[in-house]
Every structure is written in structure tokens, then in C-alpha cells.
Design an enzyme around this catalytic site. Structure first.
Site, PDB file in Angstrom:
ATOM      1  N   SER A  21       0.466  -0.837   0.455  1.00 58.07           N
ATOM      2  CA  SER A  21      -0.340   0.023  -0.036  1.00 58.07           C
ATOM      3  C   SER A  21       1.009   1.102   0.219  1.00 58.07           C
ATOM      4  CB  SER A  21      -0.812   0.235   1.031  1.00 58.07           C
ATOM      5  OG  SER A  21      -0.004  -0.113   2.312  1.00 58.07           O
ATOM      6  N   HIS A  22       2.101   1.507   0.127  1.00 56.19           N
ATOM      7  CA  HIS A  22       2.764   2.472   0.050  1.00 56.19           C
ATOM      8  C   HIS A  22       4.024   2.215  -0.546  1.00 56.19           C
ATOM      9  CE1 HIS A  22       0.606   2.702   3.464  1.00 56.19           C
ATOM     10  NE2 HIS A  22       0.829   4.308   3.234  1.00 56.19           N
ATOM     11  N   GLU A  51      -4.363   0.215   2.629  1.00 53.59           N
ATOM     12  CA  GLU A  51      -4.865  -0.647   2.005  1.00 53.59           C
ATOM     13  C   GLU A  51      -6.611  -1.237   2.410  1.00 53.59           C
ATOM     14  OE1 GLU A  51      -3.305  -3.495   2.703  1.00 53.59           O
ATOM     15  OE2 GLU A  51      -1.437  -2.675   4.063  1.00 53.59           O
TER      16      GLU A  51
HETATM   17  P1  NDP Z   1      -0.400  -4.119   9.303  1.00 53.16           P
HETATM   18  O1  NDP Z   1      -1.713  -4.449  10.023  1.00 53.16           O
HETATM   19  O2  NDP Z   1       0.131  -4.605   8.129  1.00 53.16           O
HETATM   20  O3  NDP Z   1       0.790  -4.604  10.081  1.00 53.16           O
HETATM   21  C1  NDP Z   1       0.930  -3.581  11.486  1.00 53.16           C
HETATM   22  C2  NDP Z   1       2.513  -4.201  12.339  1.00 53.16           C
HETATM   23  O4  NDP Z   1       2.181  -5.754  13.237  1.00 53.16           O
HETATM   24  C3  NDP Z   1       3.379  -4.597  10.768  1.00 53.16           C
HETATM   25  O5  NDP Z   1       4.785  -4.458  11.604  1.00 53.16           O
HETATM   26  C4  NDP Z   1       3.859  -5.608  11.358  1.00 53.16           C
HETATM   27  O6  NDP Z   1       5.262  -6.830  10.107  1.00 53.16           O
HETATM   28  C5  NDP Z   1       3.355  -6.888  12.232  1.00 53.16           C
HETATM   29  N1  NDP Z   1       2.269  -8.258  12.105  1.00 53.16           N
HETATM   30  C6  NDP Z   1       1.056  -7.856  10.897  1.00 53.16           C
HETATM   31  N2  NDP Z   1       1.272  -8.850  11.641  1.00 53.16           N
HETATM   32  C7  NDP Z   1       1.941  -9.669  12.447  1.00 53.16           C
HETATM   33  C8  NDP Z   1       2.119 -11.253  13.233  1.00 53.16           C
HETATM   34  N3  NDP Z   1       1.008 -12.105  12.883  1.00 53.16           N
HETATM   35  N4  NDP Z   1       2.450 -11.098  14.649  1.00 53.16           N
HETATM   36  C9  NDP Z   1       3.579  -9.955  14.429  1.00 53.16           C
HETATM   37  N5  NDP Z   1       3.440  -9.092  13.987  1.00 53.16           N
HETATM   38  C10 NDP Z   1       2.105  -8.870  13.004  1.00 53.16           C
HETATM   39  O7  NDP Z   1       0.136  -2.126   9.333  1.00 53.16           O
HETATM   40  P2  NDP Z   1      -1.618  -1.559   9.446  1.00 53.16           P
HETATM   41  O8  NDP Z   1      -1.835  -1.676   7.908  1.00 53.16           O
HETATM   42  O9  NDP Z   1      -1.536  -0.765  10.518  1.00 53.16           O
HETATM   43  O10 NDP Z   1      -0.130   0.038   8.206  1.00 53.16           O
HETATM   44  C11 NDP Z   1      -0.001  -0.461   7.060  1.00 53.16           C
HETATM   45  C12 NDP Z   1       1.326   0.672   6.508  1.00 53.16           C
HETATM   46  O11 NDP Z   1       0.283   1.858   6.283  1.00 53.16           O
HETATM   47  C13 NDP Z   1       2.451   0.833   7.533  1.00 53.16           C
HETATM   48  O12 NDP Z   1       3.759   0.855   7.253  1.00 53.16           O
HETATM   49  C14 NDP Z   1       2.401   2.618   8.323  1.00 53.16           C
HETATM   50  O13 NDP Z   1       3.325   3.247   8.380  1.00 53.16           O
HETATM   51  C15 NDP Z   1       1.341   2.890   6.730  1.00 53.16           C
HETATM   52  N6  NDP Z   1       0.350   4.547   6.893  1.00 53.16           N
HETATM   53  C16 NDP Z   1       0.792   5.667   6.423  1.00 53.16           C
HETATM   54  C17 NDP Z   1       0.615   6.649   6.944  1.00 53.16           C
HETATM   55  C18 NDP Z   1       1.002   7.888   6.156  1.00 53.16           C
HETATM   56  O14 NDP Z   1       0.067   8.917   7.141  1.00 53.16           O
HETATM   57  N7  NDP Z   1       2.169   8.280   6.689  1.00 53.16           N
HETATM   58  C19 NDP Z   1      -0.932   6.650   7.042  1.00 53.16           C
HETATM   59  C20 NDP Z   1      -1.747   5.589   7.428  1.00 53.16           C
HETATM   60  C21 NDP Z   1      -0.254   4.352   7.548  1.00 53.16           C
HETATM   61  P3  NDP Z   1       4.893  -6.959   9.078  1.00 53.16           P
HETATM   62  O15 NDP Z   1       5.584  -5.836   8.662  1.00 53.16           O
HETATM   63  O16 NDP Z   1       6.504  -7.466   9.331  1.00 53.16           O
HETATM   64  O17 NDP Z   1       4.146  -8.202   8.793  1.00 53.16           O
END
Ligand code: NDP
Length: 332
Positions: free
Chosen positions: A46-47, A187
Site C-alpha cells: 500500500s506504500h 489497505e
Molecule cells: P499492518 O496491520 O499490516 O501491520 C502492522 C504491524 O504489525 C507491522 O509491523 C507488521 O509486521 C506487524 N504484524 C502483522 N501481523 C503480525 C503477526 N501475525 N505477528 C506479529 N506482527 C505482525 O499495518 P497497517 O495496515 O496498520 O499499516 C500499513 C502501513 O501504512 C504502515 O507502514 C503505516 O506506516 C502506513 N501508513 C502511513 C500513513 C501516512 O500518513 N504516512 C497513514 C497510515 C498508515 P510485518 O510488516 O512484518 O507484517
């Protein structure tokens, strides 16, 4: 979904060509294209390229200055203020993180208070870069209202991501990076594009009803914070830290000032770096490694960041949505 196979170099070159033709100078194009390529490489879908058309909108409208450089001012031994001068956040971070790292190593703790920067990327690139220098890192940023505080059906908070990174010796840092919304809007947009439903509790439709249709949330609806009132409190903290604490807008103020061209608005970011070498004893790394080992020994537990770091090992081509690639090609 029809996909097209692109090597990491082709992803970088596609992004760079698009940015160069739309007003970025060579250095800004290189920095942002590298970030986009790394997002695709790590599976931060998504990024990655998905965000490129929005960056182009912001560049075309003149809201983002693709040639600007940030002004970095050290206020004290541990406080660095950065005026992004409307450059892209990756440019601001590229120039200011080395200053933050130096200050944190000298003083034990340091903060970056960033204003007037256009952030639309993941946060892990900044926290991971700081942790790779042996420091603990935390970052957060706000956006425009998309998330209703608990008790409301109207948006006030941005999706307000937070990221934390912990350094490890001879290993990738442990990094979490997450929106404080139940799901990042990126997402939700990907789910809409690919025709998937989202879990109940992700958001409300424009008439305030719970829905599993990502289109109803993305088009005039509202996201909910993760974890009910607890996530709502963390989203509020992000508003304060990336807004009033650094001297920039709250999300609702950003929305008033933004020209709504679809590109990332101007806003603030807060970053904290702490040196465990100064706050702890000489055993902190060994001690935390034992903790991570214990966590991982407990059934199906994995560490946050591990999925991305595993994806990174594969240096081969990535399958990219063909429609997206064609859309990007039409921008240059
Ligand atoms: P996710 O819910 O996909 O993941 C959140 C975190 O949880 C990640 O670090 C992920 O690690 C970890 N994770 C996921 N599943 C597990 C698991 N089963 N066990 C342990 N850890 C887990 O992220 P979001 O959808 O909340 O966010 C996605 C992105 O959007 C982020 O990078 C965020 O910075 C970005 N964003 C940016 C914004 C902006 O304005 N710039 C605004 C909002 C969001 P892993 O990556 O290893 O799966």
C-alpha cells in the site's frame, strides 16, 4: 488482477522517470524512487508504486516542491527542529536522520520535530534506519481526518501511524509499523480495487453504519480506531505529538489548508531516538535477544517486521498490478 513482472531496478527506474518528468530534481527522485522500490521489495504494497500517482498530483498542483531542501536547526543538544519547506518527507528524513542519530548517540536521547513535510509513505524506513545505528526509535505522523474518535461517527483523527524499532546485533531490527486506524486507508483502497471485503469494525459507511464493503468506507465513510477506546487514545496521542508538540497542524486543520489534489498534505512528524548504551547496562542486547527468543518459542508467534525482512531476501522480480503500471506510465 492482471499483473506484470518488474525487477527491482525496473520499479526504481519507473518511479524515477515519473518523478523527474513531474517536477522532482535528480536527488529527490532518487530518494523517493528508492523508498518506493524498497516498499515493493518488502511487500509494503500500500506504500509502494500504488502511491506514485498521488505524489504526482501533489507535485503537479505545486503543493509539493520536488526541488526543495529542508532547513535543519539544532535547538539544544537533544532537540532538532526541521522545516521541510514543502519537500517530500523522504527528502526531509534523508537529510535529518543522520543529525538525529548523532545527537542521540551523544546525549542518550534526541527528538526530531518535523514541520511542513509531505508524508504518504510507511514509517518503518525511518525507524528501521535509526535502529540500524544501534538506537531505539519511535515515529508518528498525522494526516487528514479519516478516523472517528470512539463515541463519534465523524472523522477527526488521521489514520495516524506509529512505528517502533529495536536494534539487534547482527540481525535486522524488530520493527512494528501500524496505522492506529483498524486498517490503513491504503489497505482499504487496495481491498476495494481487488474486490475483497474488510472485517466488521474496520469502519462505518457514510450513513454511520458498520460495513464490510471497503468502497463504502473509502468513498465518504469513516474508519474506526483499532481496539476501540484504547486505539482512540493512541490516535489522539499522535495528533498531539505530530501536531502541537512539533508546531504543526492537527489532522482537521490540515484538511482545511489542503488543496485536495489527492497528494499528501503538508504536516508534521515526531521522531524519537534513544541510546540503550546510555540508558541500560552492557548486556541490553543479549537480554532483549533472550526475550525475543522466548516470544518466538511460544507457538506461532512471529516478530513484527519479520514478514518484510523475509520478503527482502528475494531479489527477484515482483508482480505488479498491470493497470497501475499503465496508469503510472501515462504520467510521464
Ligand atoms: P499492518 O496491520 O499490516 O501491520 C502492522 C504491524 O504489525 C507491522 O509491523 C507488521 O509486521 C506487524 N504484524 C502483522 N501481523 C503480525 C503477526 N501475525 N505477528 C506479529 N506482527 C505482525 O499495518 P497497517 O495496515 O496498520 O499499516 C500499513 C502501513 O501504512 C504502515 O507502514 C503505516 O506506516 C502506513 N501508513 C502511513 C500513513 C501516512 O500518513 N504516512 C497513514 C497510515 C498508515 P510485518 O510488516 O512484518 O507484517
Amino acid at each position: 488482477m492482471k499483473t506484470i513482472s518488474l525487477t527491482l531496478e525496473e520499479i526504481f527506474n519507473l518511479a524515477k522517470k515519473t518523478l523527474l518528468t513531474n517536477g522532482c530534481d535528480e536527488e529527490t527522485s532518487n530518494i523517493l524512487s528508492d523508498l518506493i522500490m524498497k516498499a515493493e521489495r518488502d511487500g509494503s504494497l500500500s506504500h509502494g508504486l500504488f502511491r506514485l500517482p498521488a505524489y504526482v498530483s501533489g507535485l503537479k498542483s505545486g503543493k509539493i516542491n520536488g526541488k526543495a531542501r529542508p532547513n535543519i536547526k539544532k535547538i539544544s543538544s537533544s532537540v532538532i527542529k526541521v522545516d521541510g519547506n514543502n519537500s517530500l518527507a523522504p527528502m526531509v528524513l534523508n537529510k535529518s536522520i543522520p543529525e538525529l542519530v548523532k545527537a542521540a548517540k551523544d546525549s542518550g536521547v534526541a527528538v526530531l520535530a518535523i514541520t511542513n513535510s509531505h508524508h504518504m509513505a510507511a514509517l518503518w524506513p525511518e525507524t528501521e534506519a535509526i535502529a540500524e545505528q544501534g538506537l531505539v526509535a519511535f515515529a508518528c505522523t498525522s494526516y487528514k481526518p479519516a478516523v472517528a474518535p470512539t463515541g463519534s461517527v465523524k472523522a477527526l483523527f488521521g489514520t495516524n501511524p506509529i512505528s517502533f524499532a529495536w536494534p539487534r546485533k547482527n540481525n535486522t531490527p524488530v520493527v512494528y509499523d501500524m496505522a492506529t486506524a483498524s486498517m490503513a486507508m491504503g489497505e482499504v483502497q487496495v481491498a476495494k480495487r481487488e474486490g475483497h471485503k474488510v472485517p466488521l469494525g474496520t469502519g462505518l459507511s457514510k450513513d454511520g453504519k458498520q460495513t464490510t464493503d471497503p468502497g463504502e468506507i473509502a468513498d465518504g465513510g469513516v474508519l474506526l480506531p483499532f481496539g476501540g477506546y484504547k486505539g482512540s487514545a493512541i490516535a489522539m496521542m499522535v495528533e498531539l505529538m505530530a501536531g502541537a508538540l512539533v508546531g504543526d497542524n492537527f489532522s482537521f486543520e490540515t484538511a482545511v489548508k489542503d488543496n485536495n489534489d489527492g497528494g499528501p498534505p503538508s504536516g508534521g512528524e515526531f521522531i524519537l531516538a534513544i541510546s540503550p548504551n546510555k540508558t541500560s547496562d552492557t548486556k541490553w542486547q543479549e537480554h532483549s535477544d533472550k526475550f525475543f527468543e522466548k516470544m518466538k518459542s511460544m507457538g506461532e508467534v512471529r516478530l513484527p517486521g519479520e514478514r518484510r525482512h523475509k520478503n527482502r531476501i528475494d531479489k527477484g522480480p515482483r508482480n505488479i498490478n498491470e493497470e497501475l503500471v499503465n496508469k503510472i506510465k501515462s504520467l510521464s
